[in-house]
Design a protein around this motif. Structure first.
Motif, PDB file in Angstrom:
ATOM      1  N   ALA A   1      38.421  71.549  52.945  1.00 58.76           N
ATOM      2  CA  ALA A   1      38.444  72.401  51.756  1.00 58.76           C
ATOM      3  C   ALA A   1      37.185  72.302  50.898  1.00 58.76           C
ATOM      4  N   GLN A   2      36.416  71.241  51.055  1.00 57.10           N
ATOM      5  CA  GLN A   2      35.169  71.062  50.298  1.00 57.10           C
ATOM      6  C   GLN A   2      35.376  71.137  48.786  1.00 57.10           C
ATOM      7  N   CYS A   3      36.363  70.423  48.272  1.00 58.40           N
ATOM      8  CA  CYS A   3      36.577  70.410  46.822  1.00 58.40           C
ATOM      9  C   CYS A   3      35.407  69.701  46.137  1.00 58.40           C
TER      10      CYS A   3
ATOM     11  N   ALA B   1      41.860  68.049  42.735  1.00 61.99           N
ATOM     12  CA  ALA B   1      41.564  67.147  43.865  1.00 61.99           C
ATOM     13  C   ALA B   1      42.876  66.485  44.254  1.00 61.99           C
ATOM     14  N   CYS B   2      43.058  66.297  45.540  1.00 62.86           N
ATOM     15  CA  CYS B   2      44.346  65.770  46.004  1.00 62.86           C
ATOM     16  C   CYS B   2      44.368  64.244  45.904  1.00 62.86           C
TER      17      CYS B   2
ATOM     18  N   GLY C   1      37.000  65.014  52.768  1.00 64.75           N
ATOM     19  CA  GLY C   1      38.281  64.457  53.189  1.00 64.75           C
ATOM     20  C   GLY C   1      39.063  65.406  54.064  1.00 64.75           C
ATOM     21  N   CYS C   2      38.836  66.699  53.900  1.00 59.72           N
ATOM     22  CA  CYS C   2      39.354  67.706  54.832  1.00 59.72           C
ATOM     23  C   CYS C   2      38.379  68.880  54.767  1.00 59.72           C
TER      24      CYS C   2
ATOM     25  N   ARG D   1      44.528  62.134  48.193  1.00 63.01           N
ATOM     26  CA  ARG D   1      43.663  61.475  49.178  1.00 63.01           C
ATOM     27  C   ARG D   1      42.268  61.258  48.593  1.00 63.01           C
ATOM     28  N   ALA D   2      41.758  62.283  47.913  1.00 60.22           N
ATOM     29  CA  ALA D   2      40.417  62.160  47.340  1.00 60.22           C
ATOM     30  C   ALA D   2      40.426  61.221  46.135  1.00 60.22           C
TER      31      ALA D   2
ATOM     32  N   CYS E   1      33.743  66.963  48.600  1.00 57.05           N
ATOM     33  CA  CYS E   1      34.655  66.105  49.351  1.00 57.05           C
ATOM     34  C   CYS E   1      34.661  66.536  50.819  1.00 57.05           C
TER      35      CYS E   1
HETATM   36  S1  SF4 Z   1      40.113  66.851  47.562  1.00 60.06           S
HETATM   37 FE1  SF4 Z   1      41.755  66.781  49.095  1.00 60.06          FE
HETATM   38  S2  SF4 Z   1      42.065  68.959  49.623  1.00 60.06           S
HETATM   39 FE2  SF4 Z   1      40.050  68.814  48.618  1.00 60.06          FE
HETATM   40  S3  SF4 Z   1      38.560  68.528  50.324  1.00 60.06           S
HETATM   41 FE3  SF4 Z   1      39.149  66.482  49.574  1.00 60.06          FE
HETATM   42  S4  SF4 Z   1      40.822  65.850  50.928  1.00 60.06           S
HETATM   43 FE4  SF4 Z   1      40.616  68.085  51.137  1.00 60.06          FE
END
Ligand code: SF4
Length: 732
Positions: free
Chosen positions: A48-50, A77-78, A45-46, A80-81, A43
């Motif tokens: 953190a590279q989940c 995963a948050c 999205g931020c 947002r993802a 990811c």
């Molecule tokens: S899942 Fe959420 S916390 Fe993890 S990288 Fe994506 S946006 Fe960031």
């Protein structure tokens, strides 16, 4: 590949180390019959590279879930993802380049080709450089994207000194403070678990879900928790001690805790003696910060300061989680230096369950001059970087939006002819949003790239549609964790969208810099370049979960620390030689109840802000599933403040100060300091449309109330967003 590409200039320049590398096995499941596959990706999205698993059917992504096999996100995963497909396939997504046909901000557009769009911007750039000088071209990068290094390479190669990004208030303070103290930013060894965790200035349960899960696991195993935050975060509620620090005064609190730790002999004498320099000067500095004085400055009772210091220094091992909240304001860099020193003198560096200083894997390092091409920027052009102190230009490359906007509005010290905004929404993210609006309305030419229309993009002359991270292959190098991840393309780009780094690459070629860039960024050659000295190709990387540095402990016993002295530099002679404060001393910011008591008469409260898990800054407000979770901006105040000002839970309320007023919905939170207002960050209303005052950009936007003018943190140019005076009242 052009004649002088990345790898040609890389040879031997990387920071070479000997990390043990762990490579995990791939999971890419394909069912040819149904043309359904599950693609493992990282990811973006931020930061953190989940790990994510994306299910794709007949070329359409139909499901996103956390990857339970991922080495550090473990399936987490948050929101947002998990809602990302609502963004990817949103009907309002920008799909084609467009140019403005009506008045600026009127919302009238005409579709154009990529050729015309890139040509228009490149021609404007060349003309501006020729006529007004390279400093007249303002480049802004909105948020920390994994692709930003390609844009920065372009900025250096084209010699553009007028560059802004959120760095002065995000991540840069910690990186530079760590580098000047002991090396790379430490990674708290939460999974060990520590006996004590201190969370300082971070709503981790909102913004860094994967670490929040690990912290919760540690708490279940008996870890003690100390939280420093004016906001009653989720973790503050389960903390042994919650220090409700006055927003912006964290460094005084840190120095007060160090005072207690030194006076009570609670520091690690062996570590201090053998692995630090300048401890004696620290002893002198913290004499100014006895707990009673710290109570006056920070509003944290002296006894609580002592208790927190005792718990943190005596409960070993202890790990520190620091957050973005304390990287903002005049004390940003010294805040992080102070905390770096606190975690050092308590002997928590590089021990199991403490804070681990780990090298990053040997992929492309965006800071390496061979990658950034920083050496192509002539010193006399770099010296045109706008700064408020002429004798020093700060440690960080970027300048501040205030200084550039002032140049736009006053034509001083030079003319700004154009801006290219690479994602982000300046109108909601930059301080003093009214000034930003005036500057964007005045600037002769404005181009922007993004996924969606937003209040900022709506003011552009040319708009470029960007890809989401599901639409292109990339090597994600983390700013936060010592790892690189494989971002696998899962679907074809929507419409004619381009990845941001492709836009920078094509712009570079159009202005005549092809020799430093790639024929195409979408080839394996480019992706292999990004993998640097890892020894794997991108095709091999697809089969690998991530490349990360293996946890190692006490490596400073063998290699020392990555500083000139090879020790933790409490007192930094390097900073001193550069003209900066060698020790982190607290400075009362401007416009606080102490530095500007007159303001307090009219504005008796101070505000800070919080970031909701559903939204990354100003993004995601247009995602229905996320808006359903939190439809309105929520402003937290104590029940005492609510009673005093006639505001009930759920009421709309005004937050007002000398720069304007905004409206948010009240959330009463017991236990909060009654003098503190915690506003919701970066709000605008996509549903209102461009016709309703640019998506009601100024109605709930906290940056209507912030300033952004100097004085800044002299090291990195950070401006105040915390502890600013305001008053509150019910909105009828
Ligand atoms: S899942 Fe959420 S916390 Fe993890 S990288 Fe994506 S946006 Fe960031």
């Amino acid at each position: 590949m052009a004649s002088r590409g990345v790898n040609d200039t890389l040879g031997g320049h990387f920071f070479v180390h000997t990390p043990k590398i762990i490579m995990k096995e791939v999971r890419r499941i394909m069912s040819p019959a149904s043309r359904r596959e599950v693609i493992k990706t990282a990811c973006a999205g931020c930061l953190a590279q989940c790990g994510l698993l994306v299910t794709v059917e007949d070329g359409v992504a139909v499901k996103i879930e956390g990857d339970s096999s991922h080495w550090h996100s473990h399936g987490s995963a948050c929101n947002r993802a998990l809602s990302y497909l609502d963004r990817v396939y949103h009907r309002e997504r920008l799909k084609y380049p467009i140019k403005r046909t009506g008045k600026r901000g009127e919302g009238k557009w005409q579709r154009i080709t990529w050729d015309e769009a890139v040509d228009t911007i490149a021609v404007k750039m060349k003309e501006a450089k020729e006529k007004f000088g390279p400093e007249s071209i303002w480049i802004h990068s909105g948020y920390g994207k994994v692709t930003d290094w390609v844009l920065e390479r372009f900025i250096n190669a084209f010699n553009l000194p007028t560059y802004t990004n959120p760095g002065p208030v995000c991540m840069v303070a910690r990186k530079f403070a760590s580098a000047f103290t002991f090396g790379p930013e430490p990674l708290p060894d939460i999974e060990y678990p520590p006996a004590c965790i201190i969370i300082w200035g971070s709503g981790h349960e909102e913004t860094r879900r994967i670490d929040a899960v690990k912290i919760n696991n540690a708490l279940k195993r008996g870890t003690k928790l100390v939280v420093v935050d004016p906001r009653k975060t989720g973790f503050a509620q389960s903390a042994e001690v919650w220090l409700k620090v006055r927003p912006g005064s964290d460094l005084a609190l840190c120095l007060g805790m160090i005072n207690v730790i030194i006076n009570k002999n609670l520091y690690d004498k062996d570590f201090v003696e053998n692995y630090t320099v300048g401890f004696d000067k620290l002893v002198d500095l913290v004499k100014k910060y006895p707990p009673e004085k710290v109570e006056e400055i920070t509003w944290v009772p002296a006894e609580t300061v002592k208790e927190a210091a005792r718990i943190y220094a005596t409960t070993k091992p202890a790990a520190m989680v620091w957050g973005n909240a304390i990287e903002q304001g005049e004390n940003a860099f010294p805040n992080m230096r102070g905390l770096a020193i606190l975690r050092s003198i308590t002997g928590n560096l590089n021990i199991p369950g403490g804070d681990l200083i780990l090298p990053t894997p040997p992929a492309m390092n965006r800071w390496d001059p061979a990658v950034s091409l920083a050496n192509l920027m002539p010193p006399e052009v770099a010296a045109k970087k706008l700064w408020w102190e002429e004798e020093k230009k700060g440690l960080f490359k970027a300048t501040t939006t205030y200084l550039v906007e002032k140049a736009v509005l006053k034509d001083e010290p030079f003319h700004i002819e154009m801006c290219y905004c690479n994602g982000g929404s300046l109108l909601t993210m930059a301080p003093n949003a009214n000034r930003t609006y005036q500057a964007l309305m005045k600037i002769p030419f404005f181009a922007a790239s993004d996924l969606f229309m937003n209040p900022t993009v709506a003011l552009a002359d040319v708009v470029l549609p960007s890809c989401t991270f599901l639409e292109f292959d990339f090597v994600e190098a983390s700013n936060y964790y010592p790892l690189i991840s494989c971002q696998q393309k899962c679907i074809e780009p929507i419409g004619e969208c381009w990845p941001d780094h492709k836009i920078a690459n094509e712009l570079a070629k159009k202005v005549g810099l092809g020799e430093y860039f790639w024929e195409s960024v979408e080839t394996d050659k480019t992706l292999n370049d990004m993998l640097g000295n890892t020894g794997v190709t991108f095709e091999e990387f697809r089969k690998i979960d991530a490349i990360m540095t293996q946890k190692t402990y006490r490596q400073h016993l063998y290699n020392g620390f990555a500083t000139d002295s090879k020790k933790v530099e409490i007192y930094s002679e390097k900073l001193e030689k550069m003209g900066y404060d060698p020790l982190p001393d607290y400075k009362e910011p401007e416009e606080t109840p102490f530095s500007a008591p007159d303001l307090t008469k009219e504005y008796p409260m101070v505000f800070t802000n919080w970031k909701a898990e559903k939204y990354r800054h100003s993004q995601d407000k247009y995602v229905p599933s996320l808006r359903a979770l939190q439809p309105d901006p929520l402003c937290e105040i104590s029940p005492e403040a609510g009673k005093k000002y006639g505001i009930k839970d759920g009421d709309w309320m005004y937050i007002e100060n000398m720069r304007g007023k905004i409206k948010q919905k009240a959330k009463l939170v017991s236990g909060m300091d009654p003098r503190v207002v915690v506003t919701d960050w970066a709000w605008w209303y996509p549903e209102r449309g461009v016709e309703e005052n640019l998506y009601a950009w100024d109605e709930s936007n906290i940056n209507i109330l912030t300033n952004g003018e100097p004085p800044y943190d002299p090291n990195i140019g950070s401006w105040n967003t915390k502890g600013v005076p305001c008053k509150i009242y019910r909105a009828d």
